[in-house]
Design a protein around this motif. Structure first.
Motif, PDB file in Angstrom:
ATOM      1  N   THR A 143       0.834  -1.206   0.000  1.00 43.52           N
ATOM      2  CA  THR A 143       0.000   0.000   0.000  1.00 43.52           C
ATOM      3  C   THR A 143       0.869   1.258   0.000  1.00 43.52           C
ATOM      4  O   THR A 143       0.549   2.246  -0.673  1.00 43.52           O
ATOM      5  N   GLU A 192       1.914   1.848  -3.530  1.00 45.23           N
ATOM      6  CA  GLU A 192       0.762   2.335  -4.311  1.00 45.23           C
ATOM      7  C   GLU A 192       0.489   3.822  -4.010  1.00 45.23           C
ATOM      8  O   GLU A 192       0.238   4.611  -4.917  1.00 45.23           O
ATOM      9  N   HIS A 247       1.149   7.279  -6.453  1.00 43.11           N
ATOM     10  CA  HIS A 247       0.022   8.144  -6.805  1.00 43.11           C
ATOM     11  C   HIS A 247       0.138   9.516  -6.143  1.00 43.11           C
ATOM     12  O   HIS A 247      -0.871  10.212  -5.952  1.00 43.11           O
ATOM     13  N   HIS A 305       4.174  -8.126  -5.062  1.00 49.58           N
ATOM     14  CA  HIS A 305       4.432  -7.088  -6.073  1.00 49.58           C
ATOM     15  C   HIS A 305       5.048  -7.763  -7.309  1.00 49.58           C
ATOM     16  O   HIS A 305       5.911  -8.643  -7.161  1.00 49.58           O
ATOM     17  N   MET A 337      -1.930  -6.605  -4.613  1.00 48.13           N
ATOM     18  CA  MET A 337      -1.865  -5.350  -5.378  1.00 48.13           C
ATOM     19  C   MET A 337      -3.258  -4.723  -5.506  1.00 48.13           C
ATOM     20  O   MET A 337      -3.407  -3.504  -5.524  1.00 48.13           O
ATOM     21  N   ASP A 338      -4.277  -5.588  -5.616  1.00 47.79           N
ATOM     22  CA  ASP A 338      -5.656  -5.084  -5.635  1.00 47.79           C
ATOM     23  C   ASP A 338      -6.044  -4.542  -4.258  1.00 47.79           C
ATOM     24  O   ASP A 338      -6.750  -3.533  -4.156  1.00 47.79           O
ATOM     25  N   GLU A 356      -4.373  -1.195  -4.002  1.00 42.76           N
ATOM     26  CA  GLU A 356      -5.091  -0.233  -4.844  1.00 42.76           C
ATOM     27  C   GLU A 356      -6.407   0.170  -4.167  1.00 42.76           C
ATOM     28  O   GLU A 356      -6.773   1.359  -4.158  1.00 42.76           O
ATOM     29  N   ARG A 380      -5.755   2.777  -1.593  1.00 44.53           N
ATOM     30  CA  ARG A 380      -5.470   4.102  -2.183  1.00 44.53           C
ATOM     31  C   ARG A 380      -6.777   4.743  -2.672  1.00 44.53           C
ATOM     32  O   ARG A 380      -7.019   5.931  -2.439  1.00 44.53           O
ATOM     33  N   VAL A 381      -7.621   3.943  -3.282  1.00 43.01           N
ATOM     34  CA  VAL A 381      -8.916   4.458  -3.746  1.00 43.01           C
ATOM     35  C   VAL A 381      -9.761   4.874  -2.532  1.00 43.01           C
ATOM     36  O   VAL A 381     -10.420   5.917  -2.545  1.00 43.01           O
ATOM     37  N   TRP A 413     -14.828   0.975  -8.659  1.00 43.46           N
ATOM     38  CA  TRP A 413     -13.542   0.276  -8.662  1.00 43.46           C
ATOM     39  C   TRP A 413     -13.753  -1.223  -8.419  1.00 43.46           C
ATOM     40  O   TRP A 413     -14.567  -1.591  -7.572  1.00 43.46           O
ATOM     41  N   THR A 456     -11.506  -5.271  -8.490  1.00 40.24           N
ATOM     42  CA  THR A 456     -10.216  -5.961  -8.582  1.00 40.24           C
ATOM     43  C   THR A 456      -9.990  -6.380 -10.032  1.00 40.24           C
ATOM     44  O   THR A 456     -10.950  -6.586 -10.777  1.00 40.24           O
TER      45      THR A 456
END
Ligand code: UFG
Length: 340
Positions: free
Chosen positions: A18, A21, A25, A186, A239-240, A243, A246-247, A314, A316
């Motif tokens: 995270t 990520e 961003h 990763h 990774m999902d 993400e 982050r979302v 969003w 996966t």
């Protein structure tokens, strides 16, 4: 000014991915970790993987309110992602007080420090294990909760604490994400899951068998009411998960109070199916034998993942083959895990 996110447990499995990520961003990231179940070496790996460096990393136990206070005083924190916790189901049965102390006590200390320093935006690591032995699948956020072990109870208890503090403080904005089973690594192979000692979880155990570090996998029961009799879980690529966090940070201000979301894929995979997928990805056999069920385990947990899709647009994107291929890459590049 870029937003600064404090990540507790930032050197852990989900935390480290995270951090990368968030950095990629444009967020500033401050890590707090006591390395109880992570290697300090992970911080170097984050530096090698991410496009920008971490702002700071502090060696702090999340239960230490005073030390947390210094961290909040040293940085202008906008939001917090709280990963730091103990997470082994079996261990939680053996050492419940330590679990309540770290998971519930740590969350309370963090909330106090946050409030004291005027920070009220939080993404909290919850768990699908709060649903317990589910009668109806897939699980929505409205499915009944009935945790079956101390670990799961600590997560539900933290959600209750968050509910209460949100009731009290209208400025709180909290997202509790109930993760299903995060696995994978990763794609660079620099970051992955490296539990201390014998892995409790399926994927790292399978990977260590495939690489020859362990002799064979024990399959905990093949008499569950599932298609092949072995436990079914909703595995989600780390990774999902990263993400998703982050979302989530970007959606903290959507509304005040506590909101709870599942983080899963909606696809169920049995232990035998995961072994087959891993064998395919690695080209290595995974010797295994069926043994008794593991106490505290449930037959199947699969998410209804539609709520986040509707709320944030969003979903996966990484499938089981990618989860296995990436976990295998990390295992082969780091056969003995991170340097300790
Ligand atoms: N399993 C085996 N052999 C093993 C380990 C696991 O057969 O050596 C089986 C389990 O019986 C279960 C499935 O593999 O059917 C998954 O087990 P895990 O231990 O990997 O994960 P859990 O479903 O028990 O979930 C726990 C927590 C979750 C957390 C997850 C990953 O309850 O909150 O671990 O950390 F997300």
């Amino acid at each position: 000014m870029p937003e600064t996110v404090l990540v507790t447990g930032g050197a852990g499995f989900i935390g480290s991915h995270t951090c990368v990520e968030l950095l990629d961003h444009g967020y500033e990231v401050v890590v707090v970790d006591n390395h109880a179940n992570s290697s300090p070496h992970v911080l170097d790996r984050i530096a090698k993987t991410a496009s920008r460096p971490l702002t700071a990393a502090h060696l702090v136990d999340v239960r230490d309110r005073e030390a947390l206070g210094h961290v909040f005083a040293a940085h202008r924190i906008d939001s917090v992602i709280h990963f730091a916790a103990r997470k082994a189901v079996g261990e939680s049965v053996e050492r419940p007080v330590e679990y309540y102390d770290t998971n519930v006590g740590g969350t309370c200390a963090l909330l106090s420090a946050m409030h004291e320093h005027g920070v009220h935006r939080l993404v909290f690591s919850s768990s699908c294990s709060v649903y317990g032995d589910a009668r109806t699948l897939p699980l929505t956020e409205h499915s009944p909760v009935a945790p079956t072990n101390p670990y799961a109870r600590t997560k539900l208890m933290c959600e209750r604490v968050l509910e209460d503090i949100c009731e009290l403080l209208p400025q709180m904005r909290v997202l509790a994400l109930r993760y299903f089973n995060p696995v994978g690594a990763h794609p660079s192979g620099l970051l992955g899951e490296d539990p201390c000692g014998v892995p409790d979880n399926l994927m790292p155990y399978v990977a260590q068998v495939a690489v020859g570090r362990r002799e064979r996998l024990s399959v905990f029961g093949d008499d569950y009411p599932t298609p092949d009799g072995t436990g079914v879980r909703d595995y989600i690529h780390v990774m999902d998960v990263a993400e998703g966090h982050r979302v989530a940070v970007g959606h903290l201000d959507d509304s005040p109070g506590l909101r709870v979301f599942n983080l899963g894929t909606g696809a169920g995979t049995s232990v035998l199916e995961l072994i087959a997928a891993f064998t395919e990805a690695s080209g290595r056999p995974v010797p295994h034998q069926v043994v008794d069920r593991r106490p505290g385990d449930v037959a199947a947990l699969v998410a209804d993942a539609s709520a986040v899709a509707e709320a944030w647009g969003w979903t996966t994107t990484r499938d089981l083959a990618a989860m296995c291929a990436d976990a295998w890459r990390f295992q082969t590049l780091n056969p003995d895990g991170y340097p300790r």
